[in-house]
Design an enzyme around this catalytic site. Structure first.
Site, PDB file in Angstrom:
ATOM      1  N   CYS A 211      96.287  24.205 -43.369  1.00 58.75           N
ATOM      2  CA  CYS A 211      95.136  24.957 -42.863  1.00 58.75           C
ATOM      3  C   CYS A 211      93.941  24.705 -43.781  1.00 58.75           C
ATOM      4  O   CYS A 211      94.070  24.138 -44.860  1.00 58.75           O
ATOM      5  CB  CYS A 211      95.434  26.453 -42.766  1.00 58.75           C
ATOM      6  SG  CYS A 211      95.397  27.317 -44.352  1.00 58.75           S
TER       7      CYS A 211
ATOM      8  N   CYS B 275      94.094  25.688 -47.411  1.00 56.97           N
ATOM      9  CA  CYS B 275      94.805  24.789 -48.334  1.00 56.97           C
ATOM     10  C   CYS B 275      93.818  23.823 -48.979  1.00 56.97           C
ATOM     11  O   CYS B 275      93.856  23.568 -50.185  1.00 56.97           O
ATOM     12  CB  CYS B 275      95.886  23.996 -47.594  1.00 56.97           C
ATOM     13  SG  CYS B 275      97.221  24.992 -46.923  1.00 56.97           S
TER      14      CYS B 275
ATOM     15  N   ASP C  31      60.144  -0.287 -42.953  1.00 56.46           N
ATOM     16  CA  ASP C  31      59.709  -1.487 -43.656  1.00 56.46           C
ATOM     17  C   ASP C  31      59.357  -2.520 -42.584  1.00 56.46           C
ATOM     18  O   ASP C  31      59.874  -2.435 -41.458  1.00 56.46           O
ATOM     19  CB  ASP C  31      60.843  -1.990 -44.553  1.00 56.46           C
ATOM     20  CG  ASP C  31      60.528  -3.337 -45.173  1.00 56.46           C
ATOM     21  OD1 ASP C  31      59.445  -3.480 -45.766  1.00 56.46           O
ATOM     22  OD2 ASP C  31      61.364  -4.255 -45.032  1.00 56.46           O
TER      23      ASP C  31
ATOM     24  N   ASP D  13      65.680  -3.004 -45.165  1.00 63.65           N
ATOM     25  CA  ASP D  13      66.701  -4.042 -44.987  1.00 63.65           C
ATOM     26  C   ASP D  13      67.807  -3.958 -46.035  1.00 63.65           C
ATOM     27  O   ASP D  13      68.709  -4.787 -46.054  1.00 63.65           O
ATOM     28  CB  ASP D  13      66.079  -5.433 -44.973  1.00 63.65           C
ATOM     29  CG  ASP D  13      65.352  -5.779 -46.267  1.00 63.65           C
ATOM     30  OD1 ASP D  13      65.519  -5.027 -47.251  1.00 63.65           O
ATOM     31  OD2 ASP D  13      64.634  -6.780 -46.299  1.00 63.65           O
TER      32      ASP D  13
ATOM     33  N   ASP E 252      64.285  -2.646 -50.571  1.00 69.68           N
ATOM     34  CA  ASP E 252      63.760  -1.312 -50.296  1.00 69.68           C
ATOM     35  C   ASP E 252      64.596  -0.208 -50.927  1.00 69.68           C
ATOM     36  O   ASP E 252      64.452   0.962 -50.576  1.00 69.68           O
ATOM     37  CB  ASP E 252      63.698  -1.083 -48.774  1.00 69.68           C
ATOM     38  CG  ASP E 252      62.777  -2.069 -48.084  1.00 69.68           C
ATOM     39  OD1 ASP E 252      61.617  -2.174 -48.506  1.00 69.68           O
ATOM     40  OD2 ASP E 252      63.225  -2.736 -47.139  1.00 69.68           O
TER      41      ASP E 252
END
Length: 735
Positions: free
Chosen positions: A19, A22, A425, A616, A620
């Site tokens: 559950c 846990c 970009d 890309d 960046d």
């Protein structure tokens, strides 16, 4: 100067959880282990992700085992345990036992005892003892997981869902034993047995449903090929994929799976990469092209050199990314965790108050007071609340992966849906990142093919991007090249050579003294223009540009439809940036920005809202990290997978809009789940406590409360699974 300890991540398979409590318990245990910086245990994936500074794997396993659970090392990206199936099978066995014993007990209690709801008029004198024999195995064998879980929580100084079930059924069972031994009436053996059966039914259905949420990972794992054909000397040998080493030459025939990541060194084929990238059309592969392990070779045979094997392959990394994503909590999960941590103790107090008020103040019978308290304990189990967020995140990240959108965690998934600004970009993101010939303008009597033939013949040996674009155009038009001699490159001007005895020059229009409206128009469009002269006469003009991705305008249109502002962020000149932005439909342009200044621009935008940066994945990285969430376009490259919170495997800008829609759909499911889980408890607890009994005579029996509790957990998981049916298309057009 004090150096900070470097952290590393460890992954463990965990067994024995049944559950959400846990998982919460083990997360606390691991976080309190010396040398651990951060930990998260995921119930659905049965995995623990732990960031450690000095703790060892053995220490982590020992900490988990000390609480009665099991743990083994999980290889990153592969070798994952199928404990979800074991989990489901375990509850199925207990459920079968419980049904076999509790259904007869229920029928006896209802039909053949005086206080039974459907008493037949025939009372069995030995019925109480028969019920005792039927209910006892259900209570202590089928119900053992709840006792085990409650004991583990108690040892750790906490309480959980198991505490409520174990306490509630034990009180009902113990009271029934007392009644039978004292020769009195009013036992509740069948109620305790049916209650455990209903909770087990809910747990089994829950286990089956959460297992389905891992379908994306399982389907990816099933894609991995098992055998490979390697070339040793002049022999072809069939070996297990695990035995392929970096540098091995592998032969791949039509219909076979590519065994590992590699480079084609001989042959040509088209490869179906849909299972990894989501791209529906086969992709042509020739010498020098990269191929991805587990993709399907559709046509020709080829030989490849293995470059990545085992857990380094793209498929293995994708699987690991999804595992990590499904394990990382969304910020909204913290709300559920906080509520759950206070909820169980509060319920225990409410149950005691219920008993005390009915028995000592209202003067109710001992039987009535106990049953009311038991109903409160049972109906209040916070399992549905604990499942509300992780199940939706699992389905959401799995659905994204199947569409080529890898979302690295619940935090990124939640943030995506709330972005107000998307920053793109330019090169390699909004544009293809590869210059192409866009215009051929003929001046005089020459043809377009002649202009390209002469220009390409001049540029035959050049590696310059402009030259490569012209050569690619000649190859596309199947134009044979001429032999050039007396070649000269003139810096800042262009090139010249002799072709067929004539002096041919290719360079800037200014060098060739060309001034006309067409050249100015092409330059205003942000294109690079070169002129071609034969002798002293200019015979043509060629325009080259990094062209817009075909999907970019539709992407921008979809983002605007979602109420999101779009920006173009580039180091390119203002004229080119404006031209590209106009073609794409982007409203705001930030041009001539150096790479180290991009982060500052993102910070400025963050003052106005939540910012998503799309790049890309190579140059960046700072901007992607600065943004609230970063998306890397990378076709599965290593850099792309390491950069940004989301990776678009198909390099399709439309997946930016799809990722945002996926986030919004997932968050909507989480809010629905949490609303219903909380409303269920808010309304259910007072009814179970007997609040309406004095006015309406309504009293919730523990058996009905147990059924409602089980149903609430299953409904939450089922609601999350409905996310699979949703389309990711923003404007309604299906993929």
């Amino acid at each position: 100067m004090k150096l900070m300890n470097a952290t590393k991540k460890m992954e463990l398979n965990v067994t024995g959880m049944h559950c959400a409590s846990c998982a919460t318990l083990l997360t606390r245990v691991l976080e309190r282990t010396p040398g651990v910086k951060k930990a998260n245990v995921n119930l659905a994936t049965r995995r623990a992700s732990v960031e450690v500074e000095s703790a060892t794997e053995e220490q982590l396993i020992k900490a988990i085992e000390s609480k009665g659970y099991g743990a083994t090392k999980a290889e990153a990206g592969g070798n994952h345990d199928h404990t979800g199936m074991d989990h489901e099978g375990h509850f199925k066995k207990l459920l079968v036992l419980a049904i076999v014993l509790s259904v007869p007990a229920f029928l006896i209690g209802m039909l053949f005892m005086k206080d039974g709801l459907l008493f037949t008029g025939t009372e069995l004198s030995y019925a109480p003892w028969l019920l005792f024999l039927l209910a006892t195995p259900v209570q202590f064998v089928a119900g053992w997981p709840f006792y085990h879980g409650a004991w583990k929580a108690l040892r750790h100084g906490t309480s959980n869902m198991d505490t409520l079930i174990a306490l509630g059924t034990s009180v009902a069972y113990a009271y029934s034993v007392y009644v039978v031994l004292a020769g009195k009436e009013g036992q509740y053996f069948e109620v305790a047995a049916i209650l455990i059966t209903l909770v087990l039914l809910g747990k089994w259905l829950e286990a089956r449903a959460t297992q389905k949420t891992s379908a994306a990972i399982q389907s990816l794992m099933n894609l991995a090929p098992t055998m490979a054909t390697i070339i040793r000397g002049k022999k072809e040998l069939k070996v297990a994929v695990d035995d392929v080493k970096v540098g091995d030459l592998c032969k791949v025939r039509p219909g076979e799976k590519v065994p590992v990541d590699g480079i084609v060194i001989e042959g040509y084929s088209a490869i179906d990469e849909s299972m990894v990238t989501g791209e529906s059309m086969p992709v042509g592969k020739k010498k020098g092209d990269a191929v991805i392990g587990a993709t399907i070779n559709t046509t020709g045979s080829f030989i490849m050199r293995a470059t990545k094997v085992g857990t380094d392959t793209t498929l293995a990394k994708i699987i690991n990314l999804i595992y990590e994503a499904q394990g990382r909590k969304a910020p909204i999960q913290r709300f559920a965790d906080i509520i759950s941590s206070y909820f169980v103790p509060a319920v225990l107090v409410i149950a005691l108050l219920t008993f005390g008020i009915w028995y000592f103040i209202a003067g109710g019978s001992l039987e009535f007071s106990i049953i009311s308290a038991v109903a409160v304990l049972v109906i209040a189990c916070p399992c549905a609340l604990g499942l509300a967020t992780p199940t939706a995140i699992m389905v959401g990240t799995g659905k994204g992966a199947q569409s080529g959108i890898l979302i690295k965690g619940g935090d990124a998934l939640e943030t995506l849906g709330g972005v107000t600004h998307v920053v793109f970009d330019k090169t390699g993101t909004i544009t293809k990142g590869k210059p192409e010939v866009t215009d051929i303008v003929v001046l005089g009597k020459a043809s377009e093919k002649e202009v390209i033939r002469l220009a390409a013949s001049l540029e035959h040996h050049s590696e310059h991007p402009l030259a490569q674009a012209i050569l690619a155009k000649a190859k596309l038009l199947h134009i044979p090249l001429a032999k050039a001699s007396s070649f000269k490159a003139l810096a800042g001007k262009g090139v010249e050579a002799k072709i067929g005895g004539a002096r041919i020059r290719l360079g800037s229009p200014r060098w060739l003294n060309l001034r006309n409206a067409k050249v100015e128009e092409l330059e205003r469009q942000g294109k690079t223009v070169v002129a071609l002269a034969k002798g002293t006469t200019v015979v043509g003009v060629i325009a080259v540009a990094d062209t817009l991705r075909e999907s970019a305008p539709l992407t921008i249109n979809q983002l605007h439809a979602m109420g999101i502002q779009t920006h173009l962020l580039t180091g390119d000149n203002r004229r080119t940036a404006d031209a590209i932005a106009k073609q794409a439909g982007i409203k705001h342009v930030i041009a001539e920005v150096h790479p180290d200044q991009k982060s500052a621009q993102i910070e400025l935008l963050k003052k106005d809202g939540r910012v998503l940066m799309v790049g890309d994945g190579i140059n960046d990285a700072p901007a992607l990290a600065t943004a609230d969430v970063g998306i890397a376009m990378g076709s599965g490259t290593d850099v792309a997978m390491e950069t940004g919170s989301v990776v678009l495997m198909r390099n399709d800008t439309l997946d930016v809009a799809r990722a945002i829609r996926l986030s919004r759909l997932t968050m909507s499911k989480i809010r629905q789940n949490m609303f219903w889980a909380l409303i269920y408890n808010i309304l259910g607890i007072p009814i179970a406590a007997g609040l309406l009994y004095p006015f309406t005579g309504w009293l919730l029996s523990p058996a009905i409360a147990g059924g409602a509790m089980a149903l609430s957990s299953v409904s939450v998981v089922t609601n999350s699974l409905l996310l699979k049916r949703k389309s990711l298309e923003v404007l309604g057009k299906k993929k």
